[in-house]
Write a protein that holds these residues in place. Structure first.
Motif, PDB file in Angstrom:
ATOM      1  N   SER A 221       0.813  -1.213   0.000  1.00 14.44           N
ATOM      2  CA  SER A 221       0.000   0.000   0.000  1.00 14.44           C
ATOM      3  C   SER A 221       0.850   1.267   0.000  1.00 14.44           C
ATOM      4  O   SER A 221       0.353   2.347  -0.330  1.00 14.44           O
ATOM      5  N   ALA A 222       2.130   1.142   0.327  1.00 15.98           N
ATOM      6  CA  ALA A 222       3.019   2.308   0.331  1.00 15.98           C
ATOM      7  C   ALA A 222       3.629   2.574  -1.041  1.00 15.98           C
ATOM      8  O   ALA A 222       4.396   3.526  -1.201  1.00 15.98           O
ATOM      9  N   ARG A 223       3.296   1.727  -2.030  1.00 11.37           N
ATOM     10  CA  ARG A 223       3.915   1.851  -3.344  1.00 11.37           C
ATOM     11  C   ARG A 223       2.894   2.074  -4.446  1.00 11.37           C
ATOM     12  O   ARG A 223       1.737   1.706  -4.314  1.00 11.37           O
ATOM     13  N   ASP A 224       3.365   2.661  -5.528  1.00  8.01           N
ATOM     14  CA  ASP A 224       2.523   2.880  -6.701  1.00  8.01           C
ATOM     15  C   ASP A 224       2.416   1.554  -7.456  1.00  8.01           C
ATOM     16  O   ASP A 224       3.407   1.064  -7.997  1.00  8.01           O
ATOM     17  N   LEU A 225       1.237   0.995  -7.509  1.00  9.31           N
ATOM     18  CA  LEU A 225       1.033  -0.300  -8.156  1.00  9.31           C
ATOM     19  C   LEU A 225       0.654  -0.174  -9.627  1.00  9.31           C
ATOM     20  O   LEU A 225       0.526  -1.189 -10.311  1.00  9.31           O
ATOM     21  N   GLY A 226       0.475   1.055 -10.091  1.00  8.36           N
ATOM     22  CA  GLY A 226       0.051   1.220 -11.469  1.00  8.36           C
ATOM     23  C   GLY A 226      -1.282   0.531 -11.701  1.00  8.36           C
ATOM     24  O   GLY A 226      -2.227   0.711 -10.946  1.00  8.36           O
TER      25      GLY A 226
END
Length: 298
Positions: A221-226
């Motif tokens: 959830s802390a990252r951009d998953l596109g």
């Protein structure tokens, strides 16, 4: 209904307890009763996207037994594609029981690190990985032609630090690039040391343990998953204890809050081959029921 239109589709990571049958049919194909049991239990539980149960063997042997260049647990020469399909027959049978079935491949790195090198053709397991990937491309294409809704590549070894993730990631992409159905990458355990490299691998879905590794929720959830989706592992596959519907629903709601319902698939943390059948079946029933409750709330 197209697979993409399913809201919070339920699925499995793959393996199921092997329940051996008796009588003449079992003599002709000792594992046919196990195949039927695995498929029927998933269908009866209401799982949306089932597997064939992977009852023909453990995750490494089920593939390496069929690959030229491998004898037993040893690599004795250049690894080549199997002479025929490995998992398609059982997958086709599963497709006669339900619309959505996933094809499952044990990943090139996990296979390579499960074998011993007994040939000068490969100086290291990392040199072996691309040839295994090339062999698995043939199986992936055959699974797509058989009608699977998606393909899952299992790389539990990625979280251990043992493989070269650049080589392993390219091997996964080599397979994924050759099919048009969605491809999931299943990785096990705590991903804190490898999360960014794993997310850079070109696949559609990242399937991971979240029930037994809740810290993975924060990592993702802390990252951009596109546009990538998440396979939200919500059952402890290492225990025969059956989680309550409320406990599972709570984890699914947490996933929906963090990622959105349209990004999630719901499944166990890992395969359930080592569980007793009664526990595996009950876990799937509770998972489907919990998912239905959360769907009704959206």
């Amino acid at each position: 209904m197209p697979l993409t239109d399913l809201l919070l589709p339920t699925t499995v990571v793959g393996s199921y307890p092997v329940v051996r049958g008796k009588g003449l049919r079992a003599l002709l194909d000792p594992l046919r009763p196990a195949l039927e049991t695995a498929i029927n239990d998933q269908v009866n539980a209401g799982v949306d996207i089932i597997s064939d149960g992977q009852v023909r063997g453990e995750m490494i042997q089920i593939f390496t037994t069929h690959l030229p260049g491998v004898r037993g647990q040893q690599v004795i020469g250049k690894v080549l594609p199997a002479a025929g399909s490995i998992t398609v027959h059982d997958t086709r049978f599963a497709l006669t029981k339900t619309r959505y079935v996933k094809g499952i491949l044990t990943g090139p790195s996990t296979l390579a690190h499960g074998l011993q090198l007994a040939t000068p053709h490969y100086r290291s397991r990392e040199e072996l990985v691309p040839d295994i990937a090339t062999a698995l491309v043939v199986e992936a294409i055959a699974l797509e032609e058989a009608g699977v809704a998606m393909i899952q590549i299992d790389e539990p070894i990625f979280s251990t630090g043992a493989p070269d993730l650049d080589i392993g990631g390219r091997a996964v992409e080599l397979i994924a690039d050759q099919v048009s159905v969605p491809v999931a990458l299943h990785t096990c355990g705590d991903l804190s040391q490898v999360i960014d490299r794993i997310l850079s691998i070109r696949v559609d879905i990242h399937d991971c343990e979240f029930a037994t590794c809740p810290a993975n929720l924060d990592l993702f959830s802390a990252r951009d998953l596109g546009k990538k989706k998440i396979g939200l592992g919500c059952l402890d596959s290492s225990s025969d204890s059956v989680e309550s519907v409320d406990v599972i629903a709570r984890l699914i709601r947490n996933g929906v809050d963090r990622f959105g319902a349209n990004r999630l698939l719901i499944d166990p943390d890992c395969g359930m081959r080592m569980r007793i059948r009664e526990a595996a079946s009950a876990k799937l029933v509770h998972m489907v029921e919990a998912t239905g409750i959360v769907r009704s709330e959206l």
